[in-house]
Design a protein around this motif. Structure first.
Motif, short mmCIF file in Angstrom:
data_model
loop_
_atom_site.label_atom_id
_atom_site.label_comp_id
_atom_site.label_asym_id
_atom_site.label_seq_id
_atom_site.Cartn_x
_atom_site.Cartn_y
_atom_site.Cartn_z
N VAL A 263 -56.41 -2.69 23.26
CA VAL A 263 -55.39 -2.92 22.23
C VAL A 263 -54.29 -1.86 22.34
N ALA A 264 -54.68 -0.63 22.69
CA ALA A 264 -53.67 0.41 22.88
C ALA A 264 -52.81 0.08 24.10
N ALA A 265 -53.45 -0.41 25.17
CA ALA A 265 -52.70 -0.80 26.37
C ALA A 265 -51.77 -1.97 26.07
N ALA A 266 -52.22 -2.90 25.21
CA ALA A 266 -51.40 -4.06 24.86
C ALA A 266 -50.12 -3.62 24.16
N LEU A 267 -50.23 -2.60 23.31
CA LEU A 267 -49.05 -2.09 22.60
C LEU A 267 -48.07 -1.49 23.61
N VAL A 268 -48.58 -0.71 24.55
CA VAL A 268 -47.73 -0.14 25.59
C VAL A 268 -47.02 -1.27 26.35
N GLY A 269 -47.78 -2.33 26.67
CA GLY A 269 -47.20 -3.47 27.39
C GLY A 269 -46.07 -4.12 26.61
N ALA A 270 -46.27 -4.30 25.31
CA ALA A 270 -45.25 -4.95 24.48
C ALA A 270 -44.00 -4.09 24.39
N ILE A 271 -44.19 -2.78 24.31
CA ILE A 271 -43.04 -1.86 24.24
C ILE A 271 -42.26 -1.90 25.56
N VAL A 272 -43.00 -1.80 26.68
CA VAL A 272 -42.36 -1.84 27.99
C VAL A 272 -41.68 -3.19 28.20
N GLY A 273 -42.28 -4.24 27.68
CA GLY A 273 -41.73 -5.59 27.81
C GLY A 273 -40.37 -5.74 27.13
N GLU A 274 -40.07 -4.85 26.18
CA GLU A 274 -38.78 -4.93 25.49
C GLU A 274 -37.66 -4.28 26.29
N PHE A 275 -38.02 -3.41 27.25
CA PHE A 275 -37.00 -2.69 28.01
C PHE A 275 -36.10 -3.61 28.83
N PRO A 276 -36.67 -4.45 29.72
CA PRO A 276 -35.79 -5.20 30.63
C PRO A 276 -35.06 -6.36 29.96
N THR A 277 -35.47 -6.77 28.77
CA THR A 277 -34.82 -7.92 28.16
C THR A 277 -33.56 -7.52 27.39
N GLY A 278 -33.33 -6.22 27.30
CA GLY A 278 -32.21 -5.77 26.49
C GLY A 278 -32.41 -6.13 25.02
N ALA A 279 -33.64 -6.07 24.60
CA ALA A 279 -33.95 -6.43 23.22
C ALA A 279 -33.28 -5.46 22.26
N VAL A 280 -32.87 -5.95 21.10
CA VAL A 280 -32.24 -5.07 20.12
C VAL A 280 -33.21 -4.70 19.00
N SER A 281 -34.33 -5.41 18.92
CA SER A 281 -35.29 -5.01 17.90
C SER A 281 -36.68 -4.86 18.51
N GLY A 282 -37.49 -4.05 17.85
CA GLY A 282 -38.80 -3.70 18.37
C GLY A 282 -38.85 -2.21 18.65
N LEU A 283 -40.06 -1.67 18.74
CA LEU A 283 -40.20 -0.22 18.95
C LEU A 283 -39.62 0.20 20.28
N GLY A 284 -39.79 -0.64 21.30
CA GLY A 284 -39.26 -0.33 22.63
C GLY A 284 -37.75 -0.31 22.61
N ALA A 285 -37.17 -1.30 21.93
CA ALA A 285 -35.70 -1.37 21.82
C ALA A 285 -35.18 -0.13 21.09
N ARG A 286 -35.93 0.30 20.09
CA ARG A 286 -35.57 1.49 19.32
C ARG A 286 -35.56 2.73 20.22
N LEU A 287 -36.58 2.82 21.09
CA LEU A 287 -36.66 3.93 22.03
C LEU A 287 -35.46 3.91 22.98
N LEU A 288 -35.18 2.72 23.48
CA LEU A 288 -34.10 2.56 24.45
C LEU A 288 -32.75 2.89 23.83
N ALA A 289 -32.51 2.33 22.63
CA ALA A 289 -31.24 2.58 21.94
C ALA A 289 -31.10 4.07 21.64
N GLY A 290 -32.16 4.69 21.22
CA GLY A 290 -32.15 6.12 20.94
C GLY A 290 -31.74 6.93 22.16
N SER A 291 -32.24 6.53 23.32
CA SER A 291 -31.92 7.31 24.51
C SER A 291 -30.50 7.02 25.00
#
Lengths: 331, 259
Positions: A263-291
């Motif tokens: 389940v922890a790995a699944a969360l990492v996967g979902a976050i990483v999955g937000e990176f290449p899509t240019g997503a604007v919402s989600g924890l991954g998108a938040r990380l990306l926008a922050g950087s």
């Protein structure tokens, strides 16, 4: 007035007493944990001083304070430690309250976390709860797909020597590929066949979460003792029957342990999955926008948000584990 | 012979191993009639458990012939001709005693009402009828082993195979279970093959004692017990009992000297 006897169990203790008793039980486990947390926080504050020294001294200079390496160009090639030693009072005083620190201090992260959860409407784009929820959907879907696939693979591996020899090396190989490299390909390929939205991210989650389940379940399904398996054979039980009545129940402790990792790995996967899509919402998108915008406080609070979600998911499985294994007499 | 339940002739079994082949069974010839209680006794590695496993079709002999109920061991296994009791009771902690006993019945496709009745019957047989709804961990080791015997009796197997069923229990519990097992055997008249390390246990229970020796695993003596069918525990102090025990001991010693 009431039928309660004076000597009813726990009557003399009262609620606070019972809480105190429970706390005393937890105390032994909590003490060391709190000590480690305190040490980490102290280290974090300490590290923030040299990490932010460059910026601290620049802010001091802007306010007209005369510094020993007087200009920014003189300071540029100096390390954070050297700057801290050169201007200790300025470096310490200005390290913990910058707008865009290189390393935000714990209280800044905490404040941002509080502000973006409690102080925001859940529907707001600034709400971390909303972003966490958006990431949670593919996490859970991917976790379910990955776990089922992991169990199915393990069942195949345990029952077929051919699968044991052929599938396991590929499963291991699949995990040696960096997820960051394969995630964009999964997104692009699925997009080209018209699959969008939650599913591609869930598949990346599943890709990461099936493996621990497969490994754990292969061990779990092989956990019954030889004499238990012989007994099934003396009853001329089919492989399916042995699987359902003996192997699966025996594997449950292994299953829960691997589900926690999955389940922890699944969360990492979902976050990483937000990176290449240019997503604007989600924890991954938040990380990306922050950087993108140098919003380190936002990055760190999103990181902590992810950690809190992961901890909650693992704790939920831990609870299910304790209840189930106790009921099964396996604990 | 028609009433032979188990018939072994020139049985051989060799296991391959890194240090060369291990001769687990060598030229085992033995006839067991219906209703007999046969004990197999001998030191570790003498092949007593291996022979039982051959009868159960859990091992395949490499030579000789073996029939169980006139069938090959594997046919007998598929016909569910025997119940097997291991040293570990092997009860599932997630099933009650009653549901543990009905598990083989479920697997064999007995109807629900039949399962309930048979479970009840065998639980009464081993005097555990008050414990049907308890879980294994709520029972003592001796009671667990009784439940495991009940499970082996629940379907009408002709033969009961027992591999050191009381090996892990203390002597006091063991004495009581020996007595109960003897009573059970007299009531059900089931052909029983019983592997043990204990000379008193073998002599007390058996109508026939097979003494075995290791390297290679072979039979050194077969003793037909002259003891009466009714055996109170204190029969173990009679001269007849001690004479048989002596002969068993001699057989064991002889086997060790040759090896």
């Amino acid at each position: 007035m009431t039928d309660t006897q004076i000597s009813a169990p726990g009557a003399g203790i009262g609620r606070s007493g019972r809480v105190a008793l429970a706390m005393r039980g937890m105390h032994h486990r909590l003490g060391p944990v709190l000590a480690v947390v305190a040490a980490l926080i102290a280290l974090w504050y300490l590290a923030a001083i040299p990490m932010n020294a460059q910026n601290s001294l620049m802010l001091a200079e802007r306010e007209g304070i005369v510094l020993t390496p007087a200009t920014a160009s003189e300071r540029r090639n100096m390390s954070g430690f050297a700057l801290t030693l050169a201007e200790p009072s300025q470096a310490v005083a200005r390290a913990f309250a910058q707008d865009r620190p290189r390393l935000p201090s714990p209280h800044q992260v905490l404040a941002e976390l509080w502000d973006s959860t409690v102080n925001q409407n859940v529907t707001s784009k600034r709400s971390l709860v909303r972003h966490a929820g958006i990431t949670l959907a593919p996490t859970l879907l991917g976790f379910v797909i990955g776990s089922l696939a992991g169990i199915a693979l393990a069942v195949g591996i345990v029952h077929s020597r051919l699968m044991d020899l052929s599938v396991m090396p590929w499963a291991i190989a699949s995990q040696t590929i960096p997820i960051l490299a394969i995630a964009p390909m999964i997104i692009v390929v699925l997009n080209s066949i018209g699959v969008q939205g939650v599913l591609p991210k869930a598949i990346i989650s599943a890709y990461l979460s099936f493996f621990p389940v497969t490994v754990g379940m292969v061990k779990g399904l092989r956990a019954p003792s030889p004499s238990d398996l012989d007994l099934m054979r003396t009853w001329n039980a089919s492989a399916t029957r042995t699987l359902l009545s003996l192997r699966l129940p025996t594997s449950l402790p292994y299953l829960f342990t691997s589900l926690k990792i999955a389940v922890a790995a699944a969360l990492v996967g979902a976050i990483v999955g937000e990176f290449p899509t240019g997503a604007v919402s989600g924890l991954g998108a938040r990380l990306l926008a922050g950087s993108y915008y140098g919003q380190t406080v936002q990055i760190w609070s999103a990181l902590f948000g992810a950690a809190i979600v992961a901890a909650a998911l693992v704790a939920a499985i831990g609870l299910a584990q304790r209840v189930t294994l106790k009921r099964m007499g396996l604990s | 012979m028609p009433d032979d339940v188990i018939n072994a002739a020139g049985l051989d079994l060799t296991f391959p191993s890194p240090d060369g082949p291990v001769h687990a069974l060598s030229d085992i010839s033995l006839d067991i009639n219906e209703g007999e209680f046969v004990s197999f006794i001998g030191p570790s590695g003498c092949g007593k458990t291996t022979f039982l496993r051959c009868v159960a079709a859990l091992e395949t002999p490499t030579g000789g012939t073996l029939t169980v109920n006139g069938m090959t061991p594997d046919e007998a296994r598929k016909a569910r001709a025997y119940g097997y009791v291991f040293q570990a009771a092997g009860l599932y902690p997630w099933r009650t005693i009653g549901r543990n006993i009905s598990l083989p019945l479920e697997i064999m496709g007995y109807s629900k009402s039949d399962r309930t009745k048979r479970t009840q019957d065998v639980l009464e047989l081993v005097e555990l009828d008050k414990f049907a709804n308890k879980y294994p961990w709520q029972l003592s080791g001796g009671m667990q082993q009784r439940a495991s015997i009940a499970r082996a009796l629940a379907f009408d197997a002709k033969v009961l195979l027992m591999d050191e069923p009381f090996g892990a229990l203390d002597e006091i519990v063991r004495d009581r279970l020996n007595e109960e097992l003897l009573a059970l055997w007299k009531r059900t008249n089931k052909t029983t093959l019983f592997v043990t390390h204990s000379i008193p246990e073998a002599v007390y229970l058996s109508t026939k004692i097979v003494v075995m020796s290791p390297r290679p695993g072979r039979i050194t003596d077969i003793i037909d017990s002259p003891l009466p069918h009714d055996r109170p525990l204190d029969i173990r102090d009679t001269p007849e009992f001690l004479a048989i025990a002596h002969r068993v001991r001699e057989g064991l010693r002889e086997g060790m000297e040759v090896a």
